[in-house]
Design an enzyme around this catalytic site. Structure first.
Site, PDB file in Angstrom:
ATOM      1  N   GLY A  13      44.389  42.539  40.769  1.00 21.64           N
ATOM      2  CA  GLY A  13      43.096  43.175  41.043  1.00 21.64           C
ATOM      3  C   GLY A  13      41.956  42.196  40.816  1.00 21.64           C
ATOM      4  O   GLY A  13      42.183  40.989  40.649  1.00 21.64           O
ATOM      5  N   GLY A  14      40.733  42.736  40.822  1.00 22.83           N
ATOM      6  CA  GLY A  14      39.547  41.885  40.709  1.00 22.83           C
ATOM      7  C   GLY A  14      39.499  41.129  39.390  1.00 22.83           C
ATOM      8  O   GLY A  14      39.467  39.888  39.366  1.00 22.83           O
ATOM      9  N   THR A  93      40.240  54.371  39.108  1.00 24.47           N
ATOM     10  CA  THR A  93      39.242  55.437  38.936  1.00 24.47           C
ATOM     11  C   THR A  93      39.515  56.526  39.978  1.00 24.47           C
ATOM     12  O   THR A  93      40.007  56.233  41.074  1.00 24.47           O
ATOM     13  CB  THR A  93      37.801  54.919  39.165  1.00 24.47           C
ATOM     14  OG1 THR A  93      37.742  54.264  40.435  1.00 24.47           O
ATOM     15  CG2 THR A  93      37.364  53.969  38.076  1.00 24.47           C
ATOM     16  N   ASP A  95      36.762  59.193  40.496  1.00 22.65           N
ATOM     17  CA  ASP A  95      35.536  59.789  39.976  1.00 22.65           C
ATOM     18  C   ASP A  95      35.204  61.132  40.620  1.00 22.65           C
ATOM     19  O   ASP A  95      35.250  61.269  41.850  1.00 22.65           O
ATOM     20  CB  ASP A  95      34.354  58.833  40.202  1.00 22.65           C
ATOM     21  CG  ASP A  95      34.458  57.545  39.395  1.00 22.65           C
ATOM     22  OD1 ASP A  95      35.374  57.438  38.563  1.00 22.65           O
ATOM     23  OD2 ASP A  95      33.602  56.655  39.606  1.00 22.65           O
ATOM     24  N   GLY A 150      30.835  61.716  36.117  1.00 21.44           N
ATOM     25  CA  GLY A 150      31.923  61.625  37.090  1.00 21.44           C
ATOM     26  C   GLY A 150      33.186  60.994  36.544  1.00 21.44           C
ATOM     27  O   GLY A 150      34.128  60.755  37.293  1.00 21.44           O
ATOM     28  N   TYR A 154      38.411  59.035  33.224  1.00 24.56           N
ATOM     29  CA  TYR A 154      38.408  57.591  32.951  1.00 24.56           C
ATOM     30  C   TYR A 154      37.837  57.303  31.551  1.00 24.56           C
ATOM     31  O   TYR A 154      38.393  56.505  30.797  1.00 24.56           O
ATOM     32  CB  TYR A 154      37.575  56.918  34.040  1.00 24.56           C
ATOM     33  CG  TYR A 154      37.550  55.413  34.043  1.00 24.56           C
ATOM     34  CD1 TYR A 154      38.554  54.680  34.681  1.00 24.56           C
ATOM     35  CD2 TYR A 154      36.491  54.713  33.480  1.00 24.56           C
ATOM     36  CE1 TYR A 154      38.502  53.295  34.723  1.00 24.56           C
ATOM     37  CE2 TYR A 154      36.439  53.332  33.526  1.00 24.56           C
ATOM     38  CZ  TYR A 154      37.444  52.620  34.156  1.00 24.56           C
ATOM     39  OH  TYR A 154      37.384  51.243  34.207  1.00 24.56           O
ATOM     40  N   PRO A 184      34.732  45.727  29.280  1.00 29.77           N
ATOM     41  CA  PRO A 184      33.768  45.205  30.253  1.00 29.77           C
ATOM     42  C   PRO A 184      32.758  46.280  30.640  1.00 29.77           C
ATOM     43  O   PRO A 184      33.046  47.473  30.613  1.00 29.77           O
ATOM     44  CB  PRO A 184      34.641  44.859  31.471  1.00 29.77           C
ATOM     45  CG  PRO A 184      36.057  44.885  30.988  1.00 29.77           C
ATOM     46  CD  PRO A 184      36.079  45.844  29.842  1.00 29.77           C
ATOM     47  N   TYR A 186      29.978  46.816  34.040  1.00 28.77           N
ATOM     48  CA  TYR A 186      30.209  46.861  35.489  1.00 28.77           C
ATOM     49  C   TYR A 186      30.463  45.442  35.994  1.00 28.77           C
ATOM     50  O   TYR A 186      29.674  44.534  35.745  1.00 28.77           O
ATOM     51  CB  TYR A 186      29.017  47.525  36.197  1.00 28.77           C
ATOM     52  CG  TYR A 186      29.061  49.040  36.028  1.00 28.77           C
ATOM     53  CD1 TYR A 186      28.811  49.612  34.789  1.00 28.77           C
ATOM     54  CD2 TYR A 186      29.404  49.868  37.083  1.00 28.77           C
ATOM     55  CE1 TYR A 186      28.898  50.994  34.612  1.00 28.77           C
ATOM     56  CE2 TYR A 186      29.476  51.251  36.915  1.00 28.77           C
ATOM     57  CZ  TYR A 186      29.237  51.804  35.681  1.00 28.77           C
ATOM     58  OH  TYR A 186      29.333  53.156  35.509  1.00 28.77           O
ATOM     59  N   VAL A 187      31.584  45.270  36.676  1.00 28.83           N
ATOM     60  CA  VAL A 187      32.025  43.947  37.125  1.00 28.83           C
ATOM     61  C   VAL A 187      32.088  43.965  38.648  1.00 28.83           C
ATOM     62  O   VAL A 187      32.497  44.983  39.244  1.00 28.83           O
ATOM     63  CB  VAL A 187      33.421  43.621  36.541  1.00 28.83           C
ATOM     64  CG1 VAL A 187      33.843  42.198  36.895  1.00 28.83           C
ATOM     65  CG2 VAL A 187      33.426  43.815  35.020  1.00 28.83           C
TER      66      VAL A 187
HETATM   67  N1  CAA Z   1      22.900  59.239  36.127  1.00 33.15           N
HETATM   68  C1  CAA Z   1      22.075  60.304  36.307  1.00 33.15           C
HETATM   69  N2  CAA Z   1      22.311  61.279  37.205  1.00 33.15           N
HETATM   70  C2  CAA Z   1      23.442  61.183  37.914  1.00 33.15           C
HETATM   71  C3  CAA Z   1      24.341  60.132  37.783  1.00 33.15           C
HETATM   72  C4  CAA Z   1      24.028  59.132  36.833  1.00 33.15           C
HETATM   73  N3  CAA Z   1      24.838  58.066  36.625  1.00 33.15           N
HETATM   74  N4  CAA Z   1      25.361  60.321  38.617  1.00 33.15           N
HETATM   75  C5  CAA Z   1      25.107  61.466  39.303  1.00 33.15           C
HETATM   76  N5  CAA Z   1      23.943  61.979  38.870  1.00 33.15           N
HETATM   77  C6  CAA Z   1      23.264  63.170  39.360  1.00 33.15           C
HETATM   78  C7  CAA Z   1      22.731  62.892  40.756  1.00 33.15           C
HETATM   79  O1  CAA Z   1      21.471  62.210  40.714  1.00 33.15           O
HETATM   80  C8  CAA Z   1      22.586  64.274  41.336  1.00 33.15           C
HETATM   81  O2  CAA Z   1      21.431  64.893  40.819  1.00 33.15           O
HETATM   82  P1  CAA Z   1      20.620  65.971  41.710  1.00 33.15           P
HETATM   83  O3  CAA Z   1      21.590  67.115  41.914  1.00 33.15           O
HETATM   84  O4  CAA Z   1      19.465  66.303  40.843  1.00 33.15           O
HETATM   85  O5  CAA Z   1      20.273  65.248  42.976  1.00 33.15           O
HETATM   86  C9  CAA Z   1      23.787  65.009  40.721  1.00 33.15           C
HETATM   87  O6  CAA Z   1      24.166  64.242  39.559  1.00 33.15           O
HETATM   88  C10 CAA Z   1      24.935  65.076  41.696  1.00 33.15           C
HETATM   89  O7  CAA Z   1      25.260  63.757  42.097  1.00 33.15           O
HETATM   90  P2  CAA Z   1      26.043  63.433  43.445  1.00 33.15           P
HETATM   91  O8  CAA Z   1      25.332  64.067  44.606  1.00 33.15           O
HETATM   92  O9  CAA Z   1      26.322  61.964  43.522  1.00 33.15           O
HETATM   93  O10 CAA Z   1      27.400  64.278  43.214  1.00 33.15           O
HETATM   94  P3  CAA Z   1      28.840  63.991  43.689  1.00 33.15           P
HETATM   95  O11 CAA Z   1      29.666  65.126  43.223  1.00 33.15           O
HETATM   96  O12 CAA Z   1      28.853  63.643  45.139  1.00 33.15           O
HETATM   97  O13 CAA Z   1      29.293  62.642  42.918  1.00 33.15           O
HETATM   98  C11 CAA Z   1      29.707  61.235  41.036  1.00 33.15           C
HETATM   99  C12 CAA Z   1      29.115  62.552  41.546  1.00 33.15           C
HETATM  100  C13 CAA Z   1      31.216  61.196  41.261  1.00 33.15           C
HETATM  101  C14 CAA Z   1      29.397  61.139  39.561  1.00 33.15           C
HETATM  102  C15 CAA Z   1      29.073  60.058  41.831  1.00 33.15           C
HETATM  103  O14 CAA Z   1      27.676  60.099  41.652  1.00 33.15           O
HETATM  104  C16 CAA Z   1      29.599  58.720  41.386  1.00 33.15           C
HETATM  105  O15 CAA Z   1      30.577  58.228  41.909  1.00 33.15           O
HETATM  106  N6  CAA Z   1      28.956  58.085  40.406  1.00 33.15           N
HETATM  107  C17 CAA Z   1      29.395  56.802  39.888  1.00 33.15           C
HETATM  108  C18 CAA Z   1      30.284  56.997  38.697  1.00 33.15           C
HETATM  109  C19 CAA Z   1      30.550  55.642  38.080  1.00 33.15           C
HETATM  110  O16 CAA Z   1      29.693  55.013  37.490  1.00 33.15           O
HETATM  111  N7  CAA Z   1      31.803  55.177  38.209  1.00 33.15           N
HETATM  112  C20 CAA Z   1      32.146  53.889  37.714  1.00 33.15           C
HETATM  113  C21 CAA Z   1      33.208  53.295  38.606  1.00 33.15           C
HETATM  114  S1  CAA Z   1      33.539  51.595  38.218  1.00 33.15           S
HETATM  115  C22 CAA Z   1      34.341  51.666  36.787  1.00 33.15           C
HETATM  116  O17 CAA Z   1      34.720  52.680  36.281  1.00 33.15           O
HETATM  117  C23 CAA Z   1      34.610  50.346  36.130  1.00 33.15           C
HETATM  118  C24 CAA Z   1      34.097  50.334  34.767  1.00 33.15           C
HETATM  119  O18 CAA Z   1      34.888  50.320  33.847  1.00 33.15           O
HETATM  120  C25 CAA Z   1      32.645  50.258  34.519  1.00 33.15           C
END
Ligand code: CAA
Length: 248
Positions: A13-14, A93, A95, A150, A154, A184, A186-187
């Site tokens: 992976g990455g 993930t 999410d 979300g 995880y 880590p 965010y990478v």
């Molecule tokens: N901070 C504040 N508000 C947030 C938020 C955040 N991080 N994420 C979502 N919200 C809020 C949105 O702004 C939205 O608010 P409103 O209803 O007022 O507009 C509400 O929550 C709904 O959001 P979505 O429309 O995006 O809802 P969804 O169901 O389509 O998706 C989610 C929700 C899955 C959380 C999506 O926003 C998402 O994928 N977020 C990213 C999650 C994330 O950071 N994942 C990390 C992946 S990488 C990783 O995991 C590696 C690592 O180790 C760091």
């Protein structure tokens, strides 16, 4: 020490590729596991590293499945020898907000990110204890420390990983086996590329460093903990997150 055998789960992976590269550059013999990659994709990946001068081995393994890990350990012993350094890196993930999350998305994430750490480590721990040397690095996440929208699945798995690290560190400290977590932030990998653009931009704007990490910036910390000379560091969590979450 040059020549030690290192196993990196999810090494193609990455972050994993950067870890394999870093360890191989330091003279370790490096083998990776991966589950779903078709043989030709792994061949391509190995060929790319070979072009850079790094020979990295490959064993097939579903880290979420204990019996598959047992078979992988037998293959490791037969083909490569005794694992001295283990980097538990395989992760996924799925999410979704918890109130919308499918049971499968919960289970897959817990199985692959957390159960895997026991399933794989269990295969090599007795050997490390018997030989009086081992280095285990579990790769967690800032989101295990803070929780994240979300990511109930995880965040739970990644937090659980450090509980495992701390218990294992105590159990094995007198046997020359160190156990640590690297968390880590965010990478820049395909995993973070999958986050919706607007959400990712908002997250990155809140990172004090103002950018995501490069995979190599995580790999060098993992390699540091894997070194013979790092044995007195055990049970620690080392954050590498650009200031996103500061704690002590
Ligand atoms: N901070 C504040 N508000 C947030 C938020 C955040 N991080 N994420 C979502 N919200 C809020 C949105 O702004 C939205 O608010 P409103 O209803 O007022 O507009 C509400 O929550 C709904 O959001 P979505 O429309 O995006 O809802 P969804 O169901 O389509 O998706 C989610 C929700 C899955 C959380 C999506 O926003 C998402 O994928 N977020 C990213 C999650 C994330 O950071 N994942 C990390 C992946 S990488 C990783 O995991 C590696 C690592 O180790 C760091």
């Amino acid at each position: 020490m040059a020549g030690r055998l290192a196993l990196v789960t999810g090494g193609n992976g990455g972050i994993g590729t950067a870890v394999c590269r870093e360890l191989a550059a330091q003279g370790y013999r490096v083998v990776t596991t991966c589950v779903d990659a078709k043989a030709e994709r792994v061949d391509e990946w190995q060929a790319q590293l070979r072009e850079e001068g790094f020979e990295v081995g490959y064993v097939e393994c579903n880290v979420a499945d204990y019996a598959s890990c047992q078979r992988m350990a037998e293959q490791m012993a037969a083909s490569y020898g005794e694992v001295e350094v283990l980097i538990n890196l395989a992760g996924i993930t799925r999410d979704a907000f918890c109130h919308k999350m499918d049971h499968k998305d919960w289970q897959d994430v817990v199985d692959i990110n957390l159960d895997s750490v026991f399933n794989v480590t269990r295969q090599f721990l007795n050997g490390m204890r018997d030989r009086g040397f081992g280095r285990i690095v579990n790769v967690s996440s800032v989101n295990g420390q803070t929780g994240q929208f979300g990511q109930a699945n995880y965040s739970a798995a990644k937090a659980g990983m450090h509980g495992f690290t701390m218990a294992l560190a105590k159990e094995n400290a007198r046997k020359g086996v160190s156990v640590n977590t690297v968390s880590p932030g965010y990478v820049a990998t395909s995993m973070t590329a999958a986050i919706p653009d607007n959400v990712r931009e908002q997250i990155v704007s809140q990172i004090p460093a103002g950018r995501m990490a490069e995979p190599g910036e995580i790999a060098r910390v993992i390699a540091f903990l894997a070194a013979d000379e790092s044995g007195y560091i055990t049970g620690a969590n080392v954050p590498v997150n650009g200031g996103q979450f500061c704690s002590f």
